[in-house]
Design an enzyme around this catalytic site. Structure first.
Site, PDB file in Angstrom:
ATOM      1  CB  ALA A  90      -0.911  -0.001   1.222  1.00 57.70           C
ATOM      2  CG  HIS A  91       2.414   2.716  -3.009  1.00 57.36           C
ATOM      3  ND1 HIS A  91       2.492   3.494  -4.132  1.00 57.36           N
ATOM      4  CD2 HIS A  91       2.129   1.473  -3.447  1.00 57.36           C
ATOM      5  CE1 HIS A  91       2.293   2.751  -5.204  1.00 57.36           C
ATOM      6  NE2 HIS A  91       2.056   1.516  -4.818  1.00 57.36           N
ATOM      7  CB  ALA A  92      -0.876   7.552  -1.175  1.00 60.17           C
TER       8      ALA A  92
END
Length: 151
Positions: A68-70
């Site tokens: 998960a990352h943004a």
């Protein structure tokens, strides 16, 4: 290009055998780990969830593993990595790699380093049993050893 060194992985950024009813809750746990470690504001978890809602389960990069990352933004305070293992795997909606038992969360300050870190983490999982070894880990030290990360 030299491999990017992974961010430190302090004990606060590791949560083992957690319980999450769904993928959103699993990502929220990982975001909370980043916040506890001082790498991101709590709102970064919302950004990671928004990315998955907008782009689908692209973060499920290997069987049982979500990265998960943004995008780098004001919610990122410093480069950081978090690891959450789930006692019961949860589906993210990926056609081949569900359900997920390990959620890695990555927060990176610069766009250039962001891409390199995502690639570096993905390469770690060319080792087919790395996800299972993380899922079975009993301590932050074991997680760091598997990832090759510093405390």
């Amino acid at each position: 290009m030299a491999p990017a060194a992974l961010p430190a992985l302090p004990d606060e950024a590791v949560q083992l055998h957690a319980t999450a009813p769904d993928w959103r809750a699993a990502v929220e746990l990982a975001g909370a780990c980043l916040a506890r470690a001082g790498a991101a504001e709590p709102a970064y978890a919302d950004e990671m969830i928004r990315m998955i809602e907008e782009h689908g389960p692209y973060v499920v990069i290997a069987p049982g593993l979500a990265l998960a990352h943004a995008r780098p933004g004001p919610e990122v305070l410093s480069d950081g990595l978090a690891v959450v293992t789930l006692s019961t795997p949860v589906p993210f909606g990926h056609p081949h790699n569900d359900p997920v038992s390990v959620v890695l969360a990555l927060a990176v300050h610069s766009p250039e380093r962001h891409l390199r870190m995502v690639a570096e983490l993905a390469n770690l999982f060319n080792d087919s049993d790395a996800v299972q070894r993380l899922a079975d880990a009993e301590s932050p030290d074991q997680v760091r050893a598997i990832l090759g990360a510093a405390a």
